[in-house]
Write an enzyme that holds these catalytic residues in place. Sequence first.
Site, mmCIF file in Angstrom:
data_model
loop_
_atom_site.group_PDB
_atom_site.id
_atom_site.type_symbol
_atom_site.label_atom_id
_atom_site.label_comp_id
_atom_site.label_asym_id
_atom_site.label_seq_id
_atom_site.Cartn_x
_atom_site.Cartn_y
_atom_site.Cartn_z
ATOM 1 N N SER A 187 0.826 -1.220 0.000
ATOM 2 C CA SER A 187 0.000 0.000 0.000
ATOM 3 C C SER A 187 0.860 1.270 0.000
ATOM 4 C CB SER A 187 -0.897 0.010 1.234
ATOM 5 O OG SER A 187 -1.707 -1.144 1.239
ATOM 6 N N CYS A 229 -2.162 -5.951 2.357
ATOM 7 C CA CYS A 229 -3.583 -5.569 2.336
ATOM 8 C C CYS A 229 -4.319 -6.253 1.186
ATOM 9 C CB CYS A 229 -3.706 -4.053 2.234
ATOM 10 S SG CYS A 229 -5.390 -3.523 1.928
ATOM 11 N N CYS A 268 -6.362 -7.318 4.332
ATOM 12 C CA CYS A 268 -7.680 -6.647 4.412
ATOM 13 C C CYS A 268 -8.655 -7.105 3.339
ATOM 14 C CB CYS A 268 -7.518 -5.137 4.264
ATOM 15 S SG CYS A 268 -6.061 -4.452 5.032
ATOM 16 N N LYS A 319 -9.640 -10.920 3.379
ATOM 17 C CA LYS A 319 -10.320 -11.118 4.672
ATOM 18 C C LYS A 319 -11.742 -10.588 4.616
ATOM 19 C CE LYS A 319 -10.608 -7.907 7.182
ATOM 20 N NZ LYS A 319 -9.611 -7.344 8.047
ATOM 21 N N TYR A 373 -3.215 -2.908 -9.677
ATOM 22 C CA TYR A 373 -2.066 -2.203 -9.090
ATOM 23 C C TYR A 373 -0.901 -2.186 -10.081
ATOM 24 C CZ TYR A 373 -3.451 -1.374 -4.211
ATOM 25 O OH TYR A 373 -4.019 -0.880 -3.066
ATOM 26 N N TYR A 409 -6.720 -8.403 16.406
ATOM 27 C CA TYR A 409 -7.501 -8.162 15.192
ATOM 28 C C TYR A 409 -7.697 -9.444 14.380
ATOM 29 C CZ TYR A 409 -6.941 -3.014 15.200
ATOM 30 O OH TYR A 409 -6.994 -1.690 15.485
ATOM 31 N N GLU A 459 -11.138 -11.643 13.875
ATOM 32 C CA GLU A 459 -11.779 -11.638 12.557
ATOM 33 C C GLU A 459 -11.921 -13.063 12.023
ATOM 34 O OE1 GLU A 459 -10.679 -7.128 11.159
ATOM 35 O OE2 GLU A 459 -9.440 -8.718 10.355
ATOM 36 N N ASP A 501 4.067 -0.200 7.772
ATOM 37 C CA ASP A 501 4.231 -1.096 8.927
ATOM 38 C C ASP A 501 5.686 -1.324 9.318
ATOM 39 O OD1 ASP A 501 1.512 -1.302 8.870
ATOM 40 O OD2 ASP A 501 1.438 -3.461 8.465
ATOM 41 N N ALA A 534 -11.333 -0.402 12.771
ATOM 42 C CA ALA A 534 -12.438 -1.358 12.919
ATOM 43 C C ALA A 534 -11.878 -2.760 13.009
ATOM 44 C CB ALA A 534 -13.383 -1.259 11.725
ATOM 45 N N HIS A 542 -34.414 8.278 10.397
ATOM 46 C CA HIS A 542 -35.182 7.186 10.981
ATOM 47 C C HIS A 542 -35.837 6.317 9.910
ATOM 48 C CE1 HIS A 542 -37.493 5.241 14.128
ATOM 49 N NE2 HIS A 542 -38.566 5.374 13.370
ATOM 50 N N GLU A 556 -28.925 6.532 13.741
ATOM 51 C CA GLU A 556 -29.642 7.632 14.404
ATOM 52 C C GLU A 556 -29.339 7.661 15.911
ATOM 53 O OE1 GLU A 556 -33.992 7.464 14.548
ATOM 54 O OE2 GLU A 556 -33.896 5.305 14.230
HETATM 55 P P1 NDP Z 1 -2.679 -7.836 17.494
HETATM 56 O O1 NDP Z 1 -1.606 -6.959 17.992
HETATM 57 O O2 NDP Z 1 -3.985 -7.239 17.132
HETATM 58 O O3 NDP Z 1 -2.969 -8.973 18.597
HETATM 59 C C1 NDP Z 1 -1.965 -9.834 19.010
HETATM 60 C C2 NDP Z 1 -2.541 -10.859 19.965
HETATM 61 O O4 NDP Z 1 -1.557 -11.841 20.230
HETATM 62 C C3 NDP Z 1 -2.958 -10.290 21.290
HETATM 63 O O5 NDP Z 1 -4.067 -11.001 21.754
HETATM 64 C C4 NDP Z 1 -1.732 -10.539 22.166
HETATM 65 O O6 NDP Z 1 -2.069 -10.754 23.524
HETATM 66 C C5 NDP Z 1 -1.187 -11.847 21.607
HETATM 67 N N1 NDP Z 1 0.274 -11.953 21.642
HETATM 68 C C6 NDP Z 1 1.166 -11.000 21.349
HETATM 69 N N2 NDP Z 1 2.424 -11.483 21.436
HETATM 70 C C7 NDP Z 1 2.316 -12.770 21.800
HETATM 71 C C8 NDP Z 1 3.254 -13.803 22.071
HETATM 72 N N3 NDP Z 1 4.549 -13.602 21.971
HETATM 73 N N4 NDP Z 1 2.787 -15.019 22.439
HETATM 74 C C9 NDP Z 1 1.461 -15.240 22.531
HETATM 75 N N5 NDP Z 1 0.532 -14.311 22.305
HETATM 76 C C10 NDP Z 1 0.948 -13.081 21.936
HETATM 77 O O7 NDP Z 1 -2.028 -8.654 16.286
HETATM 78 P P2 NDP Z 1 -2.619 -9.317 14.968
HETATM 79 O O8 NDP Z 1 -1.608 -10.309 14.548
HETATM 80 O O9 NDP Z 1 -4.021 -9.760 15.158
HETATM 81 O O10 NDP Z 1 -2.648 -8.116 13.939
HETATM 82 C C11 NDP Z 1 -1.447 -7.373 13.672
HETATM 83 C C12 NDP Z 1 -1.783 -5.963 13.294
HETATM 84 O O11 NDP Z 1 -2.344 -5.933 12.006
HETATM 85 C C13 NDP Z 1 -2.820 -5.312 14.196
HETATM 86 O O12 NDP Z 1 -2.258 -4.742 15.333
HETATM 87 C C14 NDP Z 1 -3.450 -4.297 13.272
HETATM 88 O O13 NDP Z 1 -2.720 -3.100 13.371
HETATM 89 C C15 NDP Z 1 -3.289 -4.899 11.891
HETATM 90 N N6 NDP Z 1 -4.590 -5.448 11.439
HETATM 91 C C16 NDP Z 1 -5.636 -4.593 11.268
HETATM 92 C C17 NDP Z 1 -6.855 -5.063 10.854
HETATM 93 C C18 NDP Z 1 -7.991 -4.100 10.706
HETATM 94 O O14 NDP Z 1 -7.739 -2.898 10.612
HETATM 95 N N7 NDP Z 1 -9.244 -4.562 10.707
HETATM 96 C C19 NDP Z 1 -7.085 -6.481 10.575
HETATM 97 C C20 NDP Z 1 -5.923 -7.308 10.805
HETATM 98 C C21 NDP Z 1 -4.728 -6.796 11.223
HETATM 99 P P3 NDP Z 1 -2.333 -9.577 24.605
HETATM 100 O O15 NDP Z 1 -3.735 -9.745 25.055
HETATM 101 O O16 NDP Z 1 -1.357 -9.859 25.672
HETATM 102 O O17 NDP Z 1 -2.111 -8.263 23.934
#
Ligand code: NDP
Length: 452
Positions: A17, A45, A50, A53, A101, A181, A185, A308, A346, A441, A446
């Site tokens: 992107s 993406c 994105c 997904k 692209y 995330y 999802e 990123d 989101a 409405h 709303e």
């Molecule tokens: P996230 O950061 O959203 O979540 C990571 C999860 O993994 C959390 O639950 C975290 O636990 C856990 N975790 C982190 N490190 C470890 C580890 N070493 N061992 C075990 N568990 C761990 O990451 P994602 O991979 O889901 O997504 C990456 C990024 O991609 C997101 O942060 C987002 O910015 C982007 N994304 C955005 C989307 C959207 O806009 N709709 C969709 C998909 C991705 P804890 O509870 O401790 O934090």
Amino acid sequence: MAEQDYDYDLFVIGAGSGGVRASRIAAGHGARVAVAEEYRIGGTCVIRGCVPKKLLVYGSHFAEELQDAANYGWKVDQTSFDWPTLRDAVLRDVDRINAGYTATLETHKVERFLERAELTGPNSVRLTSSGREVTAKHILIATGAWPVMPTFEGAEHCITSNEVFHLEHLPKRVVISGAGYIAMEFAGIFNALGCQVTVVNRSETLLRTYDQSLRDRLLQITMARGIQYRFNCPFDKVVKRDDGALEVWLKGQAEPLIADQVLVATGRRPKIDGLGLETAGVALGERGEIKVNDQAQTSCPSIYAVGDVTDRVQLTPVAIREGHAFADRVFGGQDVRIDYRCIPSAVFSQPPIASVGPTEGDARNAYGSIKVFSSDFRPMKNVFAHRPERGLYKMIVDASTDKVIALHMIGPESPEILQAAAIAIKAGLTKADFDATVALHPSMAEELVLMR
Ligand code: NDP
């Protein structure tokens, strides 16, 4: 070296992107641009994030629509779902956007190298397949991030979001590691498609950065839909049985979970391996991210980075803005800066979550005195379908100025509604402005102007 002696004005590493946007805007400003991409043009993406997904979310959502259809008078006798049909259609759409692209780059006369590129100095890169070395006045690193696979025994039996779009069969039983995330999802997608889903997280929560009330509501609804959770349960090991099933052993649990597929979604790390950053003196931060100033410039003045790989806000629209602003600044002579405040986001869980501004807790810490308004309602469509799930909207107002500083929503179409509402919040509108707007409405949106 004189400007004309470089092979290019800009060499971009990574055609995702941020990289594609920077390439085409720079070329539009008259720069001679080349981009290297080791996999497919479009990046995470488009190719494995994105876009595919969201198509899977759409595809899986028909389960709910078909279930509810009878209440609306439709006779739906027999339904069945065919994973390969959806998977292949999604992958074809990915091909279509990839071609789009590529065509954009072609139209803008951006030269493309479909191979890996590594830095060999502040103004040079080597293309690793052809061995060719090229020079550029400016280099932009836009290589994105890569899924983290934590170290545990049997990790080789697990997949990440990179592989999930290509599954041969829909697994009957899925264990998902992480509750962020990607985990939430895909938990929604697999659950809607009829798989048995267990989400396992190392901590006691899901979607840590979102407002607590939304997280609680999502947990409640998804549990009612059949998703199971194990919190405070780090992975111990994954063992593959002779019959192909996977035993997922969690720390502190006497029995393993049994799965046909284990998806690890535990965060994404900047993709910098083997880029040769050290040869150009590009400094890294603690999380392995490329450090940049507010103009996307690294510690090496001729090298920039966006998206990123800089690990600021891991969202596509932010990478696109960063790439665009970089090109406008460096090649268009414009002083464009990114405003990182008020970025809406989101989670396409089922139901989806959408949010802009601080959580209630963070807002209290930052503003001291806040007012919180909320609407907890059962969408009309759900009432009619005898579906008990409720939506929840929360509005946070700075008590001293009456400005709306945050909105948090869970419920059908909340990302669509929030994108529009985020404009009002970014513009600094007050609660009185929201109240002065006549409701549309009947709609769910709303609720935003009816919270008292
Ligand atoms: P996230 O950061 O959203 O979540 C990571 C999860 O993994 C959390 O639950 C975290 O636990 C856990 N975790 C982190 N490190 C470890 C580890 N070493 N061992 C075990 N568990 C761990 O990451 P994602 O991979 O889901 O997504 C990456 C990024 O991609 C997101 O942060 C987002 O910015 C982007 N994304 C955005 C989307 C959207 O806009 N709709 C969709 C998909 C991705 P804890 O509870 O401790 O934090």
